[in-house]
Design a protein around this motif. Structure first.
Motif, PDB file in Angstrom:
ATOM      1  N   ARG A  29       6.103  57.848  79.766  1.00  0.00           N
ATOM      2  CA  ARG A  29       6.630  58.922  78.930  1.00  0.00           C
ATOM      3  C   ARG A  29       7.932  59.442  79.515  1.00  0.00           C
ATOM      4  NH1 ARG A  29       0.819  60.304  79.046  1.00  0.00           N
ATOM      5  NH2 ARG A  29       1.210  61.455  80.964  1.00  0.00           N
ATOM      6  N   ALA A  30       8.704  60.115  78.690  1.00  0.00           N
ATOM      7  CA  ALA A  30       9.940  60.738  79.158  1.00  0.00           C
ATOM      8  C   ALA A  30       9.636  61.659  80.334  1.00  0.00           C
ATOM      9  CB  ALA A  30      10.594  61.524  78.022  1.00  0.00           C
ATOM     10  N   GLY A  31      10.434  61.532  81.380  1.00  0.00           N
ATOM     11  CA  GLY A  31      10.270  62.370  82.556  1.00  0.00           C
ATOM     12  C   GLY A  31       9.331  61.833  83.606  1.00  0.00           C
TER      13      GLY A  31
ATOM     14  N   ALA B 124      20.777  47.720  88.391  1.00  0.00           N
ATOM     15  CA  ALA B 124      19.969  48.911  88.144  1.00  0.00           C
ATOM     16  C   ALA B 124      20.675  49.902  87.231  1.00  0.00           C
ATOM     17  CB  ALA B 124      19.647  49.592  89.473  1.00  0.00           C
ATOM     18  N   PRO B 125      19.975  50.405  86.214  1.00  0.00           N
ATOM     19  CA  PRO B 125      20.508  51.541  85.452  1.00  0.00           C
ATOM     20  C   PRO B 125      20.488  52.797  86.313  1.00  0.00           C
ATOM     21  CG  PRO B 125      18.292  50.991  84.717  1.00  0.00           C
ATOM     22  CD  PRO B 125      18.691  49.935  85.708  1.00  0.00           C
ATOM     23  N   GLY B 126      21.060  53.855  85.798  1.00  0.00           N
ATOM     24  CA  GLY B 126      21.245  55.060  86.605  1.00  0.00           C
ATOM     25  C   GLY B 126      19.970  55.727  87.069  1.00  0.00           C
ATOM     26  N   ASN B 127      18.867  55.524  86.346  1.00  0.00           N
ATOM     27  CA  ASN B 127      17.619  56.183  86.737  1.00  0.00           C
ATOM     28  C   ASN B 127      16.649  55.230  87.432  1.00  0.00           C
ATOM     29  OD1 ASN B 127      17.038  54.708  84.431  1.00  0.00           O
ATOM     30  ND2 ASN B 127      15.637  56.242  83.574  1.00  0.00           N
TER      31      ASN B 127
ATOM     32  N   GLY C  94      10.282  42.449  92.241  1.00  0.00           N
ATOM     33  CA  GLY C  94      11.068  41.232  92.100  1.00  0.00           C
ATOM     34  C   GLY C  94      12.514  41.534  91.740  1.00  0.00           C
ATOM     35  N   THR C  95      13.007  40.909  90.696  1.00  0.00           N
ATOM     36  CA  THR C  95      14.407  41.102  90.282  1.00  0.00           C
ATOM     37  C   THR C  95      14.605  42.382  89.487  1.00  0.00           C
ATOM     38  OG1 THR C  95      14.018  39.780  88.292  1.00  0.00           O
ATOM     39  CG2 THR C  95      14.842  38.622  90.241  1.00  0.00           C
ATOM     40  N   GLY C  96      13.548  43.165  89.313  1.00  0.00           N
ATOM     41  CA  GLY C  96      13.674  44.451  88.633  1.00  0.00           C
ATOM     42  C   GLY C  96      13.545  44.393  87.126  1.00  0.00           C
ATOM     43  N   TYR C  97      13.026  43.302  86.601  1.00  0.00           N
ATOM     44  CA  TYR C  97      12.996  43.140  85.152  1.00  0.00           C
ATOM     45  C   TYR C  97      12.125  44.204  84.482  1.00  0.00           C
ATOM     46  CZ  TYR C  97      13.133  40.795  80.641  1.00  0.00           C
ATOM     47  OH  TYR C  97      13.355  40.512  79.314  1.00  0.00           O
ATOM     48  N   LEU C  98      10.886  44.382  84.945  1.00  0.00           N
ATOM     49  CA  LEU C  98      10.016  45.382  84.343  1.00  0.00           C
ATOM     50  C   LEU C  98      10.573  46.785  84.555  1.00  0.00           C
ATOM     51  CD1 LEU C  98       7.428  46.154  82.863  1.00  0.00           C
ATOM     52  CD2 LEU C  98       6.223  46.063  85.062  1.00  0.00           C
ATOM     53  N   SER C  99      11.155  47.041  85.703  1.00  0.00           N
ATOM     54  CA  SER C  99      11.773  48.351  85.961  1.00  0.00           C
ATOM     55  C   SER C  99      12.832  48.668  84.912  1.00  0.00           C
ATOM     56  CB  SER C  99      12.424  48.374  87.349  1.00  0.00           C
ATOM     57  OG  SER C  99      11.502  48.068  88.360  1.00  0.00           O
ATOM     58  N   ARG C 100      13.639  47.670  84.576  1.00  0.00           N
ATOM     59  CA  ARG C 100      14.706  47.884  83.585  1.00  0.00           C
ATOM     60  C   ARG C 100      14.136  48.048  82.180  1.00  0.00           C
ATOM     61  NH1 ARG C 100      16.945  43.929  86.933  1.00  0.00           N
ATOM     62  NH2 ARG C 100      16.682  42.262  85.384  1.00  0.00           N
ATOM     63  N   VAL C 101      12.994  47.457  81.905  1.00  0.00           N
ATOM     64  CA  VAL C 101      12.326  47.692  80.619  1.00  0.00           C
ATOM     65  C   VAL C 101      11.825  49.138  80.540  1.00  0.00           C
ATOM     66  CG1 VAL C 101      10.302  47.079  79.227  1.00  0.00           C
ATOM     67  CG2 VAL C 101      11.688  45.274  80.246  1.00  0.00           C
ATOM     68  N   LEU C 102      11.307  49.653  81.646  1.00  0.00           N
ATOM     69  CA  LEU C 102      10.735  50.998  81.669  1.00  0.00           C
ATOM     70  C   LEU C 102      11.791  52.099  81.728  1.00  0.00           C
ATOM     71  CD1 LEU C 102       7.796  50.300  84.120  1.00  0.00           C
ATOM     72  CD2 LEU C 102       7.544  51.130  81.772  1.00  0.00           C
ATOM     73  N   ALA C 103      12.962  51.801  82.280  1.00  0.00           N
ATOM     74  CA  ALA C 103      13.977  52.837  82.521  1.00  0.00           C
ATOM     75  C   ALA C 103      14.336  53.636  81.271  1.00  0.00           C
ATOM     76  CB  ALA C 103      15.223  52.211  83.151  1.00  0.00           C
ATOM     77  N   PRO C 104      14.632  53.008  80.130  1.00  0.00           N
ATOM     78  CA  PRO C 104      14.966  53.823  78.948  1.00  0.00           C
ATOM     79  C   PRO C 104      13.771  54.582  78.379  1.00  0.00           C
ATOM     80  CG  PRO C 104      14.924  51.488  78.374  1.00  0.00           C
ATOM     81  CD  PRO C 104      14.819  51.570  79.859  1.00  0.00           C
ATOM     82  N   VAL C 105      12.563  54.111  78.660  1.00  0.00           N
ATOM     83  CA  VAL C 105      11.366  54.786  78.151  1.00  0.00           C
ATOM     84  C   VAL C 105      11.183  56.142  78.837  1.00  0.00           C
ATOM     85  CG1 VAL C 105       8.871  54.626  77.845  1.00  0.00           C
ATOM     86  CG2 VAL C 105      10.283  52.568  77.646  1.00  0.00           C
ATOM     87  N   VAL C 106      11.416  56.179  80.146  1.00  0.00           N
ATOM     88  CA  VAL C 106      11.233  57.440  80.875  1.00  0.00           C
ATOM     89  C   VAL C 106      12.438  58.355  80.710  1.00  0.00           C
ATOM     90  CG1 VAL C 106       9.656  56.356  82.516  1.00  0.00           C
ATOM     91  CG2 VAL C 106      12.079  56.550  83.109  1.00  0.00           C
ATOM     92  N   THR C 107      13.511  57.839  80.130  1.00  0.00           N
ATOM     93  CA  THR C 107      14.750  58.563  79.831  1.00  0.00           C
ATOM     94  C   THR C 107      15.431  59.012  81.125  1.00  0.00           C
ATOM     95  OG1 THR C 107      13.892  60.844  79.633  1.00  0.00           O
ATOM     96  CG2 THR C 107      13.652  59.385  77.700  1.00  0.00           C
TER      97      THR C 107
ATOM     98  N   SER D  39       3.190  61.021  94.555  1.00  0.00           N
ATOM     99  CA  SER D  39       4.621  61.010  94.242  1.00  0.00           C
ATOM    100  C   SER D  39       4.930  60.532  92.834  1.00  0.00           C
ATOM    101  CB  SER D  39       5.372  60.086  95.219  1.00  0.00           C
ATOM    102  OG  SER D  39       5.218  60.508  96.541  1.00  0.00           O
ATOM    103  N   PHE D  40       3.989  59.846  92.169  1.00  0.00           N
ATOM    104  CA  PHE D  40       4.302  59.155  90.924  1.00  0.00           C
ATOM    105  C   PHE D  40       3.282  59.471  89.832  1.00  0.00           C
ATOM    106  CE2 PHE D  40       6.061  56.630  94.383  1.00  0.00           C
ATOM    107  CZ  PHE D  40       7.387  56.475  93.971  1.00  0.00           C
ATOM    108  N   ASP D  41       3.780  59.378  88.591  1.00  0.00           N
ATOM    109  CA  ASP D  41       2.931  59.537  87.416  1.00  0.00           C
ATOM    110  C   ASP D  41       2.350  58.205  86.965  1.00  0.00           C
ATOM    111  OD1 ASP D  41       3.629  62.425  86.795  1.00  0.00           O
ATOM    112  OD2 ASP D  41       5.628  61.512  86.720  1.00  0.00           O
ATOM    113  N   LEU D  42       3.044  57.116  87.261  1.00  0.00           N
ATOM    114  CA  LEU D  42       2.627  55.786  86.832  1.00  0.00           C
ATOM    115  C   LEU D  42       2.997  54.779  87.912  1.00  0.00           C
ATOM    116  CD1 LEU D  42       1.756  53.637  84.670  1.00  0.00           C
ATOM    117  CD2 LEU D  42       4.097  53.767  83.783  1.00  0.00           C
ATOM    118  N   VAL D  43       2.065  53.926  88.278  1.00  0.00           N
ATOM    119  CA  VAL D  43       2.327  52.804  89.171  1.00  0.00           C
ATOM    120  C   VAL D  43       2.063  51.523  88.387  1.00  0.00           C
ATOM    121  CG1 VAL D  43       1.625  51.551  91.245  1.00  0.00           C
ATOM    122  CG2 VAL D  43       1.805  54.037  91.302  1.00  0.00           C
ATOM    123  N   VAL D  44       3.037  50.620  88.393  1.00  0.00           N
ATOM    124  CA  VAL D  44       2.888  49.335  87.724  1.00  0.00           C
ATOM    125  C   VAL D  44       3.086  48.219  88.740  1.00  0.00           C
ATOM    126  CG1 VAL D  44       3.675  50.256  85.506  1.00  0.00           C
ATOM    127  CG2 VAL D  44       5.331  49.206  87.058  1.00  0.00           C
TER     128      VAL D  44
END
Length: 220
Positions: free
Chosen positions: A52-54, A98-101, A63-76, A118-123
């Motif tokens: 979720r946002a936030g 890496a995007p800014g967030n 790894g190469t950050g692929y899933l992280s980059r998928v999640l980045a716009p979702v958390v805004t 420290s985290f709301d979601l661990v993947v």
């Protein structure tokens, strides 16, 4: 020697763990393997985490950050995604894209360098089989520790094909570590760490998920 040695920097032992240290070779291989469906497959998997946002998200074995980059716009931009991987080469590759967030750190799942809750979601996607078998329970306990009470866990692992020929081909490219069934690989690691499993099952593109939650602490 399996062709997986092109990007695995470890002996081809099913339970020995190891790292991937050739990110460009890995990216080429994975892009071909998904036949153009990688984005759709990981977007569907990420949706199961209910980001979720936030949200503050940790991607273990990024790894190469692929899933992280998928999640980045979702958390805004109000949220943040941190990726962790034991391979400096993979982390450097992810940082350059890496995007800014998002940020990335070198580290191991069994010794997470983050404070409690420290985290709301661990993947963790396609990474548990890279953790040495003897350290997997510790890694799950660490994921539990860094999640806030009520926080969510999403594990996505490879689901090997049932056919003998297909399994043989997969083994040539990946080695035996990815030939475990998800049930055999994960066993009771997730509930044993204290999580409550909410859902599990197969996904397209030979993937399997387990979604769980760290139970909220009882009110005093």
């Amino acid at each position: 020697m399996g062709l997986g040695k092109l990007f695995h920097d470890h002996a081809e032992h099913a339970d020995g763990g190891g790292t991937i240290d050739r990110p460009r070779v890995y990216e080429i291989f994975v892009t071909i393997a998904y036949l153009g469906g990688r984005r759709a497959a990981f977007t569907r998997a990420a949706t199961l985490g209910r980001a979720r946002a936030g949200d503050r998200v940790l991607d273990v074995g990024c790894g190469t950050g692929y899933l992280s980059r998928v999640l980045a716009p979702v958390v805004t931009p109000t949220g943040h995604v941190t990726g962790l991987d034991p391979s400096p080469a993979m982390v450097e590759y992810a940082r350059r894209r890496a995007p800014g967030n998002c940020d990335y750190v070198v580290g191991e799942g069994q010794d997470l360098p983050f404070p409690d809750a420290s985290f709301d979601l661990v993947v963790s996607s396609l990474a548990v089989h890279h953790i040495p078998a003897g350290a997997r329970a510790a890694a799950m306990s660490e994921m539990f520790r860094v999640l806030r009470p009520g926080g969510r866990l999403l594990i996505v692992e490879f689901r090997p094909p049932s056919g003998h020929l297909a399994r043989h081909v997969i083994g040539l490219f990946t080695g035996p570590a990815m030939l475990h069934s998800p049930a055999e690989l994960l066993g009771t690691l997730i509930p044993d760490a204290g999580f409550r499993v909410e859902s599990e099952g197969g996904l397209p593109s030979l993937m399997y998920h387990v979604r769980a939650v760290r139970p909220a602490e009882p009110a005093l």
